[in-house]
Design an enzyme around this catalytic site. Structure first.
Site, short mmCIF file in Angstrom:
data_model
loop_
_atom_site.label_atom_id
_atom_site.label_comp_id
_atom_site.label_asym_id
_atom_site.label_seq_id
_atom_site.Cartn_x
_atom_site.Cartn_y
_atom_site.Cartn_z
N ASP A 459 0.96 -1.30 0.04
CA ASP A 459 -0.04 -0.02 -0.11
C ASP A 459 0.97 0.83 0.04
O ASP A 459 2.26 0.95 0.61
CB ASP A 459 -0.85 0.16 1.68
N ASP A 521 -10.95 2.01 -3.23
CA ASP A 521 -10.91 1.82 -1.15
C ASP A 521 -12.96 1.92 -1.95
O ASP A 521 -13.25 1.54 -0.34
CB ASP A 521 -10.92 2.94 -0.52
#
Ligand code: GLA
Length: 703
Positions: A459, A521
């Site tokens: 990430d 997301d």
């Protein structure tokens, strides 16, 4: 094939042609489009003279590089500043055909391929410029190299990967723009007079603009018309510049962006640009996508993973967030058993003392409060339940509240004399420093070598601020690639999923290492139809990491049927992100069926040809079809939005099938010819809001 004839350079692979010629030492662009010769050896004198039709004029000639200060007043693709000369005048020195593309010090298309290398020199500035042209499977890859041959430093303000001149025309451009949770919106607008810039100055690719643009004929549609597509293989600051001149020609300059003061090049130093992929087709936007998809599957994505089944994962993030311990994880893992899940991925929260997003990044040490028996107990539980294990890292980040930051505050990027800007309570590590990359490699390696881990989610959750020198931006990106290289070599069995607050770093360079990237997301299936549709313009479906999450959705509060969530997520690399320990029996049965169906269709989805049949940007519906390379199978997903009474929905006409072959539509049991499926079509029926229709089509005739 690269032909050099009478100062004309003509590259063709029988699908596209690219040509330019040398006039008074300048490289003048002639042509980019459909192949001019099926047999390139047929180039003849009259065609050659047509390619050289331009008379000379710096102000308006199409060039292979755009320069400043010497009469070309359009956007430059190479520029220097200061030191007494703000202009350049690169003139042709030599050209050679190389057996292979020279290595770039960053990701680029793979595989040996004949390359044209042209060397130019600015005698006054003592700078050498090299332009590289490589043809791959119907696409042209270009990059640039500049070498300072002077005895003093020079400041470069622009070094684009390519300058591409499109002939007089009436053009639209399509860009992929968005924001966190809504990446890659498809925007099509007229190319206006003047300059359009799409860029990132965030140090990373960004949610705001993807390093992609398509310049399309005004009449081009999804399946017809001329389209030029460009995609930069780079993960840092970039700029896409389009300039429509007074004659309605369009210059397209794309490359890394050197912010503010430019970048200094010391005597003898070389700067290499990233590679730009340039695609031409007369088969519309869909045709462009299929060229990108095939090219990336064959030459960009790591061959260890390309076209192979991706594991179906269940990720812990939206299931438990930071709130877990060993017992809870074991329940979670047991819940995944029997669903067909291949890999359990433990997301954020397993290290340091990370109970929230305000600490511990950089401390890649197992949190024994939550996991007293370490990761081993969790991994063993996965194995006992027949699954593999994956884990989350954010290698480039450091929390102010971390042992790493306390020991090495100077490793975080920060402007001297000013407190660094915190975003999501974190700083960015200075990956331009080898010592930092070494340290992170060691700490990740420790976890990966001591445990049976087959999957990493990498990430990156903020933009890079407090940078005063472009060398840091460039060195930073190299540091990221260096870490990827080292991890991939040391742990070749580990699949690394890319992620940057969702799709904030969804670019071809990350795909070079990460065969799939977390798309967004926002896991709401309705929102995802748009995000996935946008991403598919240049990225193959196999690279889209899509998860089914719980409803009401955590981001939008919307409730979408589980069948629809599964159908939308199946258009890529399928995963789940909901608490599998708390599923009802009904939902377990649905998921089990979904995963089994996905696994049987997976090779078509991951390797087939994509046809976008209905755009969610233009209608209230979404429909995509994937056809296997041998045209024996097709998989179609159609989704609506709000249902209405007596809705006038037309049939959906499929594409890419064999006209006179017979196909079985599994859902209805009907047998239809390819022609019937493509010209008459299938009738969708939506019984509720956000409903999906899924069709499995299989060829049942011999022919
Ligand atoms: C980012 C990612 C999410 C999740 C969180 C964890 O937002 O995009 O998928 O991993 O970080 O903090």
């Amino acid at each position: 094939m690269i032909n050099i004839c009478d100062d004309i350079y003509h590259l063709t692979d029988g699908r596209i042609s690219y040509a330019f010629f040398v006039k008074d030492g300048k490289l003048v662009h002639s042509y980019f489009g459909k192949a001019l010769y099926v047999d390139p050896s047929r180039m003849n004198a009259s065609v050659l003279s047509a390619l050289k039709k331009h008379s000379f004029g710096f102000d308006w000639l199409p060039f292979e590089i755009g320069e400043t200060g010497r009469g070309d007043f359009r956007i430059p693709s190479v520029a220097v500043t200061g030191e007494g000369f703000a202009s350049t005048d690169f003139r042709f020195v030599s050209a050679e055909v190389l057996d292979d593309k020279p290595k770039l010090n960053m990701p680029s298309l793979r595989g040996k391929a004949e390359t044209l290398a042209v060397t130019l020199k600015d005698e006054v500035a003592c700078l050498e410029l090299k332009l590289y042209y490589t043809l791959y499977d119907g696409a042209l890859a270009r990059h640039t190299e500049i070498i300072n041959k002077a005895d003093k430093s020079v400041t470069l303000s622009v070094l684009d990967s390519a300058c591409t001149e499109l002939d007089i025309g009436n053009y639209d451009y399509i860009s992929l723009d968005g924001r966190w949770g809504a990446e890659c919106g498809v925007n099509r607008q007229s190319v206006p007079y003047g300059i359009v810039t799409l860029s990132s100055m965030r140090g990373v690719t960004s949610h705001q603009h993807n390093p992609f643009v398509a310049v399309v004929d005004k009449n081009a549609t999804e399946e017809s018309g001329e389209v030029y597509g460009f995609n930069l293989i780079y993960s840092g600051n970039f700029a896409v510049n389009l300039e429509r001149d007074e004659k309605s020609r369009v210059r397209v300059n794309i490359g890394m962006k050197l912010n503010g003061g430019g970048i200094s090049l010391e005597p003898g130093e070389t700067l290499i640009s990233p590679e730009l992929v340039c695609v031409y087709t007369d088969e519309g936007v869909g045709g462009m996508s299929r060229i990108f998809h095939k090219l990336y599957r064959a030459r960009l994505i790591d061959p260890r993973f390309a076209d192979l089944p991706r594991p179906v994962v269940v990720n812990s993030w939206e299931s438990v967030y930071f709130d877990f311990d060993e017992a809870k994880l074991k329940r979670f893992i047991s819940g995944a058993k029997g669903l067909g899940i291949d890999t359990v991925v433990l997301d954020d929260g397993w290290f340091g003392k990370r109970d929230a997003d305000n600490c511990s990044l950089g401390d890649w040490v197992i949190d024994r409060r939550k996991l007293p028996n370490g990761l081993t107990a969790v991994i063993d539980c996965c194995k006992q339940n027949g699954m593999k294990f994956g884990i989350w890292f954010e290698p480039e980040a450091v929390s102010p509240d971390s042992d790493l930051y306390r020991a090495h505050p100077d490793w975080a990027i920060g402007t001297a004399g000013r407190k660094g800007i915190e975003m999501r309570n974190q700083y960015v590590l200075d990956f331009s420093k080898p010592v930092v990359v070494d340290y992170i490699f060691e700490s990740m390696s420790k976890i990966l070598s001591e445990h049976d881990i087959s999957y990493v989610k990498w990430d990156m959750n903020r933009g890079i601020s407090d940078v005063t020198d472009n060398k840091l931006y460039v060195g930073y990106v190299r540091g990221v690639y260096e870490l990827y290289e080292r991890l991939s070599k040391a742990f070749p069995h580990v699949l690394i999923e890319g992620c940057s607050s969702g799709g904030g770093r969804f670019d071809p360079a990350i795909l070079y290492y990460s065969p799939m990237i977390w798309s967004s997301d926002d896991t709401d299936a309705h929102e995802r139809t748009k995000i996935q549709y946008g991403l598919s313009l240049c990225y193959p479906l196999q690279t889209l990491s899509n998860h089914v999450s719980v409803c009401p959705n955590h981001q939008t509060g919307r409730t979408v049927p589980l069948e629809t969530r599964g159908a939308v997520a199946s258009l890529g690399s399928l995963g789940y992100e909901l608490n599998v320990a708390e599923l009802s029996e009904k939902d377990r049965a649905i998921i089990k069926k979904q995963v089994a169906a996905y696994k049987s269709d997976r090779s078509v989805i991951l390797t087939g040809d994509l046809y976008r049949l209905v755009s969610p940007f233009e209608t209230d519906m979404f429909c995509e079809e994937i056809v296997s390379a041998d045209k024996k199978k097709a998989y179609v997903v159609a989704v609506n939005t709000l249902n209405k009474v007596n809705l006038p929905i037309g049939r959906i006409k499929l594409k890419g099938l064999i006209e006179d072959a017979l196909y079985l539509v599994e859902e209805s049991g009907e047998v239809m010819s390819g022609a019937e499926l493509m010209h008459f079509g299938l009738q969708p029926e939506f019984g509720c809001d956000f409903a999906a229709n899924v069709w499995h089509i299989k060829k049942c005739s011999k022919k």
